[in-house]
Design a protein around this motif. Sequence first.
Motif: not given
Length: 135
Positions: A1-11
């Motif tokens: 998972m790309k970092p920016e996608l992971a950040t949005a998912f985790n939010k």
Amino acid sequence: MKPELATAFNKEMTDARMAWTARDLSTCFRSLERAHILGQRNLWPHILTHGWMLRVGWARCDYREVVGQILRLIATLPGALFGWVPEGNTGGANVSALKPMPVPDEFKPYFAKNSMLKGMLLRVLIISVIMVLMI
Ligand SMILES: [Fe+2]
């Protein structure tokens, strides 16, 4: 998972957990639907969102949701292997698990660079490795 996608998912998952703690199950489920849109192309995030949807369905005594989430949890592995991931699908039992849905505007940048060919090649590689290991 790309970092920016992971950040949005985790939010979205953090929002869901906070709503769960506050016993706001509607808000919790809405955040899980958004997390599902973001995470369904990755096996563990996909399993995590359906597991949480199952938990919310159980807490609501919504047995249609519970059964739907059990079926979706079972389907996550073949879905990941064969690419049965309908873009934009929110993951709840109130929608078909195979139905593509509109991606919210704020999520569109996460999907702009998705390469269908790259995903298919990766799945063929994974299936080939599994078949070789089974011989
Ligand atoms: Fe799903």
